[in-house]
Design an enzyme around this catalytic site. Structure first.
Site, PDB file in Angstrom:
ATOM      1  CB  CYS A  28      -0.893  -0.062   1.247  1.00 15.75           C
ATOM      2  SG  CYS A  28      -1.690   1.479   1.707  1.00 15.75           S
ATOM      3  CB  CYS A  31       0.547   1.624   4.149  1.00 15.24           C
ATOM      4  SG  CYS A  31      -1.183   1.136   4.112  1.00 15.24           S
TER       5      CYS A  31
END
Length: 101
Positions: A28, A31
């Site tokens: 991600c 993230c």
């Protein structure tokens, strides 16, 4: 204190202090963008990282459908939640507020 592998009940639910929990995944990009912020906050506050790929049951329990999801727990309950990249100042202010209350 930045913890990747930890006992959820002991470190989050039973914690006497507020805990910032970062629900994330290695694939991600947002993230990864949050990682330096989370690491910085871990110098001041209790922070735990939960990989949603390896902790699907826990992520499901808290209804994680988008990541990064930042939850702040106090007294075993969710006191605040953020989805997506969140400014460090916002998270620091919430952690400080919850630490004092």
């Amino acid at each position: 204190m930045l913890m990747h592998e930890f006992n959820w009940k002991r470190e989050v639910i039973e914690s006497a202090e507020p805990v910032l929990v970062d629900f994330w995944a290695s694939w991600c990009p947002p993230c990864r963008a949050m990682n330096p912020i989370v690491e910085s906050l871990a110098k001041e506050f209790k922070v735990c990282k939960v990989n949603v790929d390896t902790n699907q049951e826990l992520a499901g329990h808290y209804g994680i459908s988008s990541i990064p999801a930042i939850f702040i727990f106090k007294g075993g309950q969710v006191a605040a939640r953020h989805v997506g990249v969140t400014p460090e100042a916002t998270l620091r202010d919430e952690m400080q507020r919850l630490s004092w209350s």
